[in-house]
Write a protein that holds these residues in place. Structure first.
Motif, short mmCIF file in Angstrom:
data_model
loop_
_atom_site.label_atom_id
_atom_site.label_comp_id
_atom_site.label_asym_id
_atom_site.label_seq_id
_atom_site.Cartn_x
_atom_site.Cartn_y
_atom_site.Cartn_z
N ASN B 182 51.91 55.41 42.90
CA ASN B 182 52.93 54.57 42.28
C ASN B 182 53.40 53.49 43.23
OD1 ASN B 182 53.51 55.11 39.63
ND2 ASN B 182 54.57 57.01 40.14
N LYS B 185 51.16 50.56 43.26
CA LYS B 185 51.34 49.73 42.08
C LYS B 185 52.65 48.94 42.14
CE LYS B 185 50.20 53.33 39.18
NZ LYS B 185 50.11 53.84 37.82
N THR B 188 53.58 45.18 43.56
CA THR B 188 53.45 43.93 42.80
C THR B 188 54.80 43.35 42.39
OG1 THR B 188 53.15 45.24 40.81
CG2 THR B 188 51.17 44.40 41.84
N VAL B 189 55.90 44.15 42.42
CA VAL B 189 57.19 43.57 42.01
C VAL B 189 57.62 42.48 42.98
CG1 VAL B 189 58.08 45.57 40.76
CG2 VAL B 189 58.60 45.30 43.18
N ASN B 191 56.29 39.94 43.57
CA ASN B 191 56.04 38.71 42.82
C ASN B 191 57.34 38.04 42.39
OD1 ASN B 191 55.57 37.04 40.50
ND2 ASN B 191 53.52 37.88 40.45
N THR B 199 49.30 39.37 43.22
CA THR B 199 49.53 38.77 41.90
C THR B 199 50.12 37.36 42.06
OG1 THR B 199 51.71 39.76 41.73
CG2 THR B 199 49.91 40.96 40.72
N VAL B 213 40.71 35.70 33.61
CA VAL B 213 39.86 36.88 33.40
C VAL B 213 39.13 37.24 34.68
CG1 VAL B 213 37.94 37.82 32.08
CG2 VAL B 213 39.59 36.33 30.97
N MET B 216 41.48 38.73 37.17
CA MET B 216 41.93 40.05 36.73
C MET B 216 40.91 41.13 37.04
SD MET B 216 44.82 40.56 35.62
CE MET B 216 46.21 39.45 35.57
N ILE B 219 41.28 41.93 40.64
CA ILE B 219 42.55 42.61 40.95
C ILE B 219 42.50 44.06 40.49
CG2 ILE B 219 45.01 42.68 40.47
CD1 ILE B 219 44.97 39.68 40.15
N LEU B 220 41.99 44.29 39.27
CA LEU B 220 41.92 45.67 38.76
C LEU B 220 41.00 46.51 39.63
CD1 LEU B 220 41.87 45.17 34.89
CD2 LEU B 220 43.74 45.93 36.31
N PHE B 223 42.90 47.33 42.94
CA PHE B 223 43.89 48.41 42.85
C PHE B 223 43.23 49.76 42.60
CE2 PHE B 223 47.04 45.02 42.42
CZ PHE B 223 47.99 45.51 43.28
N SER B 224 42.17 49.76 41.79
CA SER B 224 41.45 51.02 41.57
C SER B 224 40.92 51.55 42.88
CB SER B 224 40.29 50.81 40.60
OG SER B 224 40.78 50.56 39.33
N ASN B 227 43.78 52.88 45.19
CA ASN B 227 44.31 54.14 44.69
C ASN B 227 43.29 55.26 44.83
OD1 ASN B 227 46.90 53.40 44.12
ND2 ASN B 227 46.38 52.61 42.11
#
Lengths: 260, 248
Positions: B182, B185, B188-189, B191, B199, B213, B216, B219-220, B223-224, B227
């Protein structure tokens, strides 16, 4: 005597929790009465803030409804006997469970068009709907994991018994396994609901008119430091009043299900 | 030179399948984007120890049995858990930061950067979640074990240090790893208050290039990957620390 000493700290902590629940609104109320100019200003802005909070609730309810529907189906598909079905779904769940909510809200906001054409009619595609989809994606991934976990937690003997009674795999799932999953997955589902509800605040970053956005608007319009403080306290209190009861209920349910 | 060729190859290959990564070949935007990744990683590496230290501290307060210690921490934990992190961040940045600025006489003297506030807010938020997990672990330590430690002559702090925390930490490790995911993730706040994590850096790029796209996808994947690493390291620590025969 022993029961009295056992009960006493529990009662005390219950009292503290109740005090905690009303503490934030109480601070806001007392402060507005001490400084009446501030109170009047706040009362003026309350309808605007409330309209923002209504948007938070709408987004969170829609995102959870959509996420739960998709997630339950995906959870079942994660256990499908066909690799071709299982692998893409597992990949979806893994990627979007690990992705930050904010990134997904940005993705849906900036990738989807601002209007869609259906049979020559231009339908607007508002930002808040995009935020709903952005939050429904992680919700569906979490719900899929919860559903999968709940299905796996049911003893395999039940599958065999259902087979013995002449149920097909689908029928056994529908009539025997899933009804039992409902109860087991309720507490974690409520955790997801609380987390998605808090995630709705992120929609303010893509310009959706929700509570945090409304509070920022209000504080820039009024330009008083004490009003800024109280406006953000109202935001905190609103989310707290919504999420704290959910959290308490979740913990109570967990305890009851564990005991059973 | 070799590196440059690889970038060009990547750009031309992705261009063939219709993905626009051309900004990677330019100096400025590629630099912003790379710095975004570095900032996010830096935040993660900094936040993990910060959240663990404060989580332990909060858990110690919660289980101390002294009301003046546990009640404020309990209140903080409940507020933190039940309000959005973004709201806490905005509140800290707009209200507390202004107080600090007034205190030191003007915003130009304020040593606290947006980066500091992200670390403070996200760190304490996750610390509150850690504290709950560790508290549950401490309460799960068998009373007989604690009594035995007291019998040997350990005082309250020693029991916490040598008996309760080692056992509680092991019991709560799965929950802690979950919180750390968590945490990754939540970075990113930043931002919202212009900390140039990934981001924020990506917005800078895609407003110029209109390639949401493409960014993204990366980025995905990013993060994957983080984590996955966090989860794997957590699992490794869990196995490493497992006490044979202690029913976990």
């Amino acid at each position: 005597m022993t029961t009295a000493t056992l009960l006493e700290p529990r009662k005390r902590s219950d009292l503290l929790r109740t005090v905690g629940f009303v503490a934030l609104p109480l601070v806001i109320l007392v402060w507005s009465f001490i400084d009446l100019t501030l109170g009047r200003e706040l009362v003026e802005w309350i309808p605007y803030l409330a309209s923002g909070f209504a948007m938070n609730i709408v987004i969170s309810l829609s995102a959870m409804a959509l996420g739960t529907m998709v997630g339950a189906i995906f959870g079942i598909l994660e256990l499908a006997p066909y690799r071709l079905v299982r692998y893409p779904v597992v990949a979806y769940v893994q990627i979007f469970r690990n992705a930050p909510h904010l990134v997904l809200i940005f993705a849906t906001t900036y990738i989807f068009p601002f209007e869609i054409v259906i049979f020559g009619n231009y339908l607007p595609f508002p930002d808040w709907v995009k935020a709903v989809i952005g939050l429904a994606i992680p919700a569906s991934a979490y719900v899929a994991e919860i559903t999968r976990g709940a299905i796996l937690s049911i003893a395999t003997a039940q599958w065999e018994a259902a087979k013995g009674l002449g149920f097909s795999r689908g029928q056994a799932m529908r009539w025997i396994i899933l009804p039992q999953c409902l109860r087991r997955s309720l507490p974690p589902w409520m955790n997801v609901a609380a987390s998605i509800t808090m995630g709705t605040a992120l929609a303010s970053l893509v310009g959706v008119h929700e509570l945090l956005h409304a509070a920022t608007d209000a504080s820039t319009a009024v330009r008083r430091l004490d009003f800024t403080i109280i406006a953000y306290l109202v935001v905190m209190a609103a989310f707290f009043m919504l999420c704290y009861p959910i959290a308490r209920l979740t913990r109570r349910l967990e305890r009851r299900f564990n005991a059973a | 030179m070799q590196d440059m060729n690889l970038t060009d190859l990547f750009v031309s290959l992705t261009d063939k399948v219709g993905l626009n990564y051309q900004f990677l070949a330019t100096g400025y935007e590629a630099q912003i984007w790379r710095d975004g990744f570095v900032t996010t990683l830096y935040l993660v590496v900094l936040l993990i120890p910060v959240s663990l230290i404060f989580g332990l501290l909060f858990a110690a307060c919660l289980t101390s049995g002294r009301l003046w210690l546990s009640a404020p921490v309990r209140a903080f934990v409940e507020i933190t858990r039940n309000t959005p992190t973004l709201v806490q961040l905005m509140f800290s940045f707009l209200v507390l930061n202004t107080f600090v600025s007034n205190l030191v006489g003007g915003a130009q003297n304020n040593p606290l950067t947006p980066f500091f506030w992200v670390v403070a807010v996200v760190g304490l938020h996750i610390a509150a979640l850690h504290a709950e997990a560790i508290r549950a672990g401490i309460e799960a330590v068998p009373a007989s074990t604690v009594e035995a430690a007291r019998g040997i002559g350990f005082n309250q702090l020693q029991i916490l240090r040598y008996v309760e925390v080692p056992l509680a930490f092991r019991a709560s490790l799965p929950a802690i790893v979950n919180n750390l995911i968590n945490l990754v993730k939540l970075t990113t706040v930043g931002n919202a208050i212009a900390v140039s994590e990934i981001t924020y850096a990506s917005i800078m790029v895609w407003t110029q290039r209109d390639n949401v796209v493409e960014l993204m996808i990366v980025i995905l994947a990013f993060f994957s990957l983080i984590n996955l690493i966090v989860a794997r390291v957590g699992l490794w620590v869990e196995r490493k620390l497992a006490v044979p025969g202690y029913g976990l």
